[in-house]
Design a protein around this motif. Structure first.
Motif, PDB file in Angstrom:
ATOM      1  N   ARG A  29     107.463   1.020 -72.708  1.00 41.96           N
ATOM      2  CA  ARG A  29     106.407   0.753 -73.681  1.00 41.96           C
ATOM      3  C   ARG A  29     106.256   1.911 -74.677  1.00 41.96           C
ATOM      4  O   ARG A  29     106.192   1.698 -75.875  1.00 41.96           O
ATOM      5  N   ASP A  30     106.189   3.150 -74.164  1.00 41.21           N
ATOM      6  CA  ASP A  30     105.846   4.304 -75.000  1.00 41.21           C
ATOM      7  C   ASP A  30     107.049   4.970 -75.651  1.00 41.21           C
ATOM      8  O   ASP A  30     106.910   5.620 -76.679  1.00 41.21           O
ATOM      9  N   ALA A  63      98.171  -0.450 -66.912  1.00 45.48           N
ATOM     10  CA  ALA A  63      97.193  -0.578 -67.992  1.00 45.48           C
ATOM     11  C   ALA A  63      96.362   0.694 -68.165  1.00 45.48           C
ATOM     12  O   ALA A  63      95.727   0.882 -69.200  1.00 45.48           O
ATOM     13  N   ILE A  85      94.557   1.439 -75.439  1.00 42.21           N
ATOM     14  CA  ILE A  85      95.749   0.593 -75.555  1.00 42.21           C
ATOM     15  C   ILE A  85      95.279  -0.764 -76.055  1.00 42.21           C
ATOM     16  O   ILE A  85      94.446  -1.414 -75.416  1.00 42.21           O
ATOM     17  N   ASP A  87      96.815  -4.408 -77.450  1.00 48.57           N
ATOM     18  CA  ASP A  87      98.030  -5.221 -77.571  1.00 48.57           C
ATOM     19  C   ASP A  87      99.280  -4.411 -77.245  1.00 48.57           C
ATOM     20  O   ASP A  87     100.285  -4.456 -77.965  1.00 48.57           O
ATOM     21  N   ASN A  88      99.198  -3.625 -76.181  1.00 46.90           N
ATOM     22  CA  ASN A  88     100.310  -2.815 -75.678  1.00 46.90           C
ATOM     23  C   ASN A  88     100.716  -1.677 -76.613  1.00 46.90           C
ATOM     24  O   ASN A  88     101.813  -1.146 -76.515  1.00 46.90           O
ATOM     25  N   GLY A 108     102.876   5.827 -79.733  1.00 50.98           N
ATOM     26  CA  GLY A 108     103.982   5.060 -79.176  1.00 50.98           C
ATOM     27  C   GLY A 108     105.321   5.527 -79.701  1.00 50.98           C
ATOM     28  O   GLY A 108     105.462   6.668 -80.132  1.00 50.98           O
TER      29      GLY A 108
END
Length: 117
Positions: A29-30, A63, A85, A87-88, A108
């Motif tokens: 994700r990041d 999360a 966070i 929407d991701n 991100g």
């Protein structure tokens, strides 16, 4: 929540530190340190609880996790930044001492364009 090989990715309060499987999911994700513009890759980042483990009784769940390098991690703890966070996508909210309007900054993955400029 389970990872691709059935590993538990949401541990609640059963464990303080993030597992390898959780760190891999956070890296997806990041992309590394999630601080806006920070180029440190996942190997230089540590998993941080958005709701802090001790102060806020935050769970060790995806999360509630984000990857930050040591310097950015200390900036969050020492200078009063907040992270949300949505929407991701991680958003970093400065303390009023930095920005009285507290305008969120998108974090991100660092784009190639950001590194080239």
């Amino acid at each position: 929540m389970l990872g691709g090989t059935g590993e538990v990715l949401d541990l609640g309060r059963a464990r303080r530190t993030f597992t390898r499987a959780q760190r891999i999911a956070l890296a997806e994700r990041d992309g590394g340190c999630a601080w806006p513009g920070c180029p440190h890759p996942p190997g230089y980042a540590e998993a941080h609880h958005l709701k802090w483990w001790e102060k806020d009784d935050g769970p060790t769940d995806l999360a509630n996790g984000i990857l930050l390098c040591s310097g950015c991690h200390h900036r969050i703890h020492d200078n009063g930044w907040q992270i949300e966070i949505v929407d991701n996508v991680p958003w970093f909210i400065p303390p009023a001492s930095v920005d009285p309007a507290r305008t969120p900054h998108r974090g991100g993955r660092v784009s190639i364009d950001a590194l080239a400029s």
